[in-house]
Design a protein around this motif. Structure first.
Motif, short mmCIF file in Angstrom:
data_model
loop_
_atom_site.label_atom_id
_atom_site.label_comp_id
_atom_site.label_asym_id
_atom_site.label_seq_id
_atom_site.Cartn_x
_atom_site.Cartn_y
_atom_site.Cartn_z
N PRO A 2 -7.52 23.03 -4.14
CA PRO A 2 -6.42 22.21 -4.61
C PRO A 2 -6.66 21.74 -6.05
N HIS A 3 -5.63 21.18 -6.65
CA HIS A 3 -5.74 20.54 -7.96
C HIS A 3 -5.97 19.05 -7.74
N VAL A 4 -6.86 18.46 -8.51
CA VAL A 4 -7.16 17.04 -8.37
C VAL A 4 -7.09 16.38 -9.74
N MET A 5 -6.31 15.29 -9.82
CA MET A 5 -6.22 14.53 -11.06
C MET A 5 -6.20 13.05 -10.72
N GLU A 6 -6.78 12.25 -11.59
CA GLU A 6 -6.77 10.80 -11.42
C GLU A 6 -5.76 10.21 -12.41
N ILE A 7 -4.80 9.42 -11.88
CA ILE A 7 -3.74 8.88 -12.73
C ILE A 7 -3.48 7.42 -12.36
N LEU A 8 -2.74 6.71 -13.22
CA LEU A 8 -2.27 5.34 -12.96
C LEU A 8 -3.33 4.48 -12.28
N GLY A 9 -4.29 4.04 -13.06
CA GLY A 9 -5.36 3.22 -12.49
C GLY A 9 -6.43 4.03 -11.81
N LEU A 27 -7.09 1.42 -9.17
CA LEU A 27 -8.06 0.37 -9.50
C LEU A 27 -7.41 -0.81 -10.21
N ILE A 28 -6.17 -0.63 -10.69
CA ILE A 28 -5.48 -1.72 -11.38
C ILE A 28 -4.07 -1.86 -10.82
N GLY A 29 -3.43 -2.99 -11.12
CA GLY A 29 -2.11 -3.25 -10.58
C GLY A 29 -0.97 -3.08 -11.56
N CYS A 31 -0.06 -1.42 -15.75
CA CYS A 31 -0.46 -0.80 -17.02
C CYS A 31 0.69 -0.94 -18.01
N PRO A 32 0.45 -1.51 -19.18
CA PRO A 32 1.53 -1.71 -20.15
C PRO A 32 2.17 -0.41 -20.63
N ILE A 33 1.39 0.67 -20.67
CA ILE A 33 1.96 1.93 -21.13
C ILE A 33 2.99 2.46 -20.14
N PHE A 34 2.65 2.46 -18.86
CA PHE A 34 3.57 3.00 -17.86
C PHE A 34 4.72 2.04 -17.55
N ASP A 35 4.50 0.76 -17.81
CA ASP A 35 5.61 -0.18 -17.72
C ASP A 35 6.63 0.14 -18.82
N LYS A 36 6.13 0.39 -20.02
CA LYS A 36 7.00 0.66 -21.16
C LYS A 36 7.68 2.01 -21.06
N THR A 37 6.93 3.05 -20.67
CA THR A 37 7.48 4.41 -20.69
C THR A 37 8.21 4.81 -19.43
N ARG A 38 7.78 4.26 -18.27
CA ARG A 38 8.36 4.68 -17.00
C ARG A 38 8.93 3.53 -16.16
N GLY A 39 8.82 2.29 -16.69
CA GLY A 39 9.36 1.16 -15.96
C GLY A 39 8.60 0.81 -14.69
N THR A 41 6.44 -1.51 -12.88
CA THR A 41 5.99 -2.89 -13.03
C THR A 41 4.83 -3.24 -12.11
N GLU A 42 4.61 -2.42 -11.09
CA GLU A 42 3.45 -2.62 -10.21
C GLU A 42 2.95 -1.25 -9.76
N ILE A 43 1.66 -1.02 -9.96
CA ILE A 43 1.07 0.27 -9.58
C ILE A 43 0.71 0.24 -8.10
#
Length: 282
Positions: A2-9, A27-29, A31-39, A41-43
């Motif tokens: 399979p393909h494995v990638m770590e994203i959004l925290g 690992l986080i709740g 991210c200002p980048i994904f809030d700004k680019t994708r809206g 607000t909670e990961i």
């Protein structure tokens, strides 16, 4: 495989046959980048799944419909900075990773941006013929088309064999960066080592990245923020740090190609407004 990638925290996401089959815990709740680019607000695991499905559908990640020509994603991302370095002659080539291909050598600025704009921490991938063919058609060199392995050190050695001397290379481990410094001396080349994907690393690992890279992303790493003593910083929420003169020059060159107005001032660094930082820095 399979393909494995770590994203959004740094959540581990597994993709098989174009479908998301596993989503790990972030690992986080926030991210200002994904809030700004994708809206976002909670990961959450559901948001992570939706984001990966969006990348698969719209950009063809991990599929035979992978787009390799993409626009600017952020003003000062790693791929954007390398693209500028190639455009302006500060770099001869780059060594990066791409889903469906593994480690890739490329001096094509548009290809470098296309491969890197929509991926984050690529852990492992398998060969996808259409992606590899698309890279070859754009002048890129896939390190190992039969396995799509990710090996920055072998990529740099192969780039040097092709006559490239000024090479940017992305890394996620300090051990790799240190080995690359040894290769740099051995082969008498000039490397710009760009460290990425540092969320969740411990203090020792953070110091190792700082000691052996020219440019370092901060991601959501509290230890990088605490230890870093940059020569230049771009961004304030999820900053990119120039740690050496070589890294500083490349980031300042990137600034010339950013369309939005810039405010330039001398300051004590790092500058990290608390309200802009990712939640639950780790």
């Amino acid at each position: 495989m399979p393909h494995v990638m770590e994203i959004l925290g740094k959540a581990r996401v597994v993709v098989e046959n174009g479908e998301v089959i596993e989503v790990g815990e972030p690992l986080i709740g926030w991210c200002p980048i994904f809030d700004k680019t994708r809206g976002i607000t909670e990961i959450t695991k559901e948001e992570i799944r939706k984001n990966m499905e969006f990348r698969i559908k719209d950009f063809g990640l991990f599929t035979n419909k992978r787009q390799l020509d993409m626009d600017i994603f952020v003003g000062f991302g790693a791929s954007e900075t390398m693209m500028t370095g190639l455009n302006r002659g500060l770099l001869d080539t780059t060594v990066t990773a791409c889903d469906g291909a593994g480690t890739v050598i490329s001096n094509n600025p548009n290809l470098v941006q296309g491969m890197g704009a929509r991926i984050s921490g690529l852990v492992e991938t398998e060969p996808i013929d259409e992606t590899i063919n698309g890279i070859n058609e754009r002048g890129g060199i896939v390190l190992d088309p039969s396995t799509a392995r990710i090996d920055p050190v072998a990529g740099v050695r192969k780039a040097a064999q092709h006559g490239y001397r000024k090479i940017a290379v992305t890394v996620v481990f300090p051990e790799t960066a240190k080995e690359l410094r040894d290769v740099e001396k051995e082969l008498d080349i000039e490397l710009v080592i760009i460290g990425a994907h540092v969320t969740g690393i411990n203090k020792q690992t953070a110091q190792g990245m700082i000691d052996n890279t020219d440019i370092l992303t901060s991601c959501a790493s509290k230890h990088v923020r605490e230890l870093v003593k940059p020569l230049v910083q771009v961004g304030s929420a999820v900053p990119l740090f120039g740690l050496t003169q070589r890294g500083k020059e490349l980031l300042l060159e990137r600034a010339k190609e950013v369309d939005s107005p810039l405010f330039v001032s001398s300051s004590k660094l790092p500058s990290l407004p608390e309200e802009k930082q990712p939640k639950e820095l780790v």
